[in-house]
Write a protein that holds these residues in place. Sequence first.
Motif, PDB file in Angstrom:
ATOM      1  N   TRP A  30       0.855  -1.183   0.000  1.00  0.00           N
ATOM      2  CA  TRP A  30       0.000   0.000   0.000  1.00  0.00           C
ATOM      3  C   TRP A  30       0.892   1.234   0.000  1.00  0.00           C
ATOM      4  O   TRP A  30       2.073   1.174   0.317  1.00  0.00           O
ATOM      5  CB  TRP A  30      -0.940  -0.001   1.210  1.00  0.00           C
ATOM      6  N   LEU A  31       0.321   2.370  -0.358  1.00  0.00           N
ATOM      7  CA  LEU A  31       1.099   3.595  -0.497  1.00  0.00           C
ATOM      8  C   LEU A  31       1.531   4.136   0.858  1.00  0.00           C
ATOM      9  O   LEU A  31       0.777   4.092   1.831  1.00  0.00           O
ATOM     10  CB  LEU A  31       0.280   4.663  -1.222  1.00  0.00           C
ATOM     11  N   LYS A  32       2.737   4.691   0.893  1.00  0.00           N
ATOM     12  CA  LYS A  32       3.184   5.410   2.069  1.00  0.00           C
ATOM     13  C   LYS A  32       2.526   6.790   2.091  1.00  0.00           C
ATOM     14  O   LYS A  32       2.284   7.380   1.035  1.00  0.00           O
ATOM     15  CB  LYS A  32       4.711   5.580   2.045  1.00  0.00           C
ATOM     16  N   PRO A  33       2.207   7.322   3.288  1.00  0.00           N
ATOM     17  CA  PRO A  33       1.651   8.675   3.343  1.00  0.00           C
ATOM     18  C   PRO A  33       2.643   9.692   2.802  1.00  0.00           C
ATOM     19  O   PRO A  33       3.860   9.512   2.900  1.00  0.00           O
ATOM     20  CB  PRO A  33       1.389   8.898   4.835  1.00  0.00           C
ATOM     21  N   VAL A  34       2.120  10.748   2.230  1.00  0.00           N
ATOM     22  CA  VAL A  34       2.964  11.823   1.700  1.00  0.00           C
ATOM     23  C   VAL A  34       3.073  12.920   2.749  1.00  0.00           C
ATOM     24  O   VAL A  34       2.055  13.423   3.239  1.00  0.00           O
ATOM     25  CB  VAL A  34       2.371  12.388   0.391  1.00  0.00           C
ATOM     26  N   GLY A  35       4.295  13.306   3.084  1.00  0.00           N
ATOM     27  CA  GLY A  35       4.501  14.376   4.048  1.00  0.00           C
ATOM     28  C   GLY A  35       3.936  14.033   5.416  1.00  0.00           C
ATOM     29  O   GLY A  35       4.215  12.986   5.988  1.00  0.00           O
TER      30      GLY A  35
END
Length: 252
Positions: A164-169
């Motif tokens: 799954w995607l890592k959070p941005v910022g």
Amino acid sequence: MAELRIAFVPGVTPDKWLDRWRERQPGVPVQATMHDIGDDPRGLLATGDADLVFMRFPDGVNPADGMTHVIPLYEELPVVCAPREHALELYDDEVPLEELAEETWLDLADYPPRVGGTAMALEVVGAGTGLVIVPQSVGRLYRRKDVVQKIVTGAPSTRIGVAWLKPVGDEPEDPRVEEFIGIVRGRRANSSRQPSVQERERSAAAQAQRRRQRGDQSAAGAPRPGRGKKGGGPGGKSSGGKRRGGPARGRR
């Protein structure tokens, strides 16, 4: 809460995790779709077409990158697929890869999804054109009566993982994704590490705090018990003691 979308490569069977999700999160729908687009479907995360993906990668390889989290789950054994009446049928369970050195092999890269993918490759195997090695789960998915399959030793194995995607910022993790990952990891429904449990605990704590505040406010507005004026009446002295102003009664 928005629908949770899951994509998985052929051979993965996510039913047990989906069933647990539906039991624990009946108010959040989940959609799971198989995508025969190669072993790495993480492009679906980048395009927003999936919230999580079950992917396949070579065993011993770390597929994590700067964009996604990946949790390895389980290893898949490789199987060799050959046409019926091939010498492969003489083996009971497993066949060493070195004993197949003289065979003609198919390249799965020649069978992309647009021409039928692995299912088409196994159809070609059944026609006697060559052999192919696939993960055991894929071989089971596309099993054919004209193809025999045997576990092959000495060939690289594969592993299934969830990504799954890592959070941005400073963005937080998606609580739906965290909840599903907890299910995949085997956490119980009442585990304090599950976002749904943490949310219930926060809600219960907030309700308790509001009740305490209402209680404090009620106590502050109530009249305080205190000492009144001397005497038993509301406005004067007690009527006890000697009586004045009237004839005194006595003995005759």
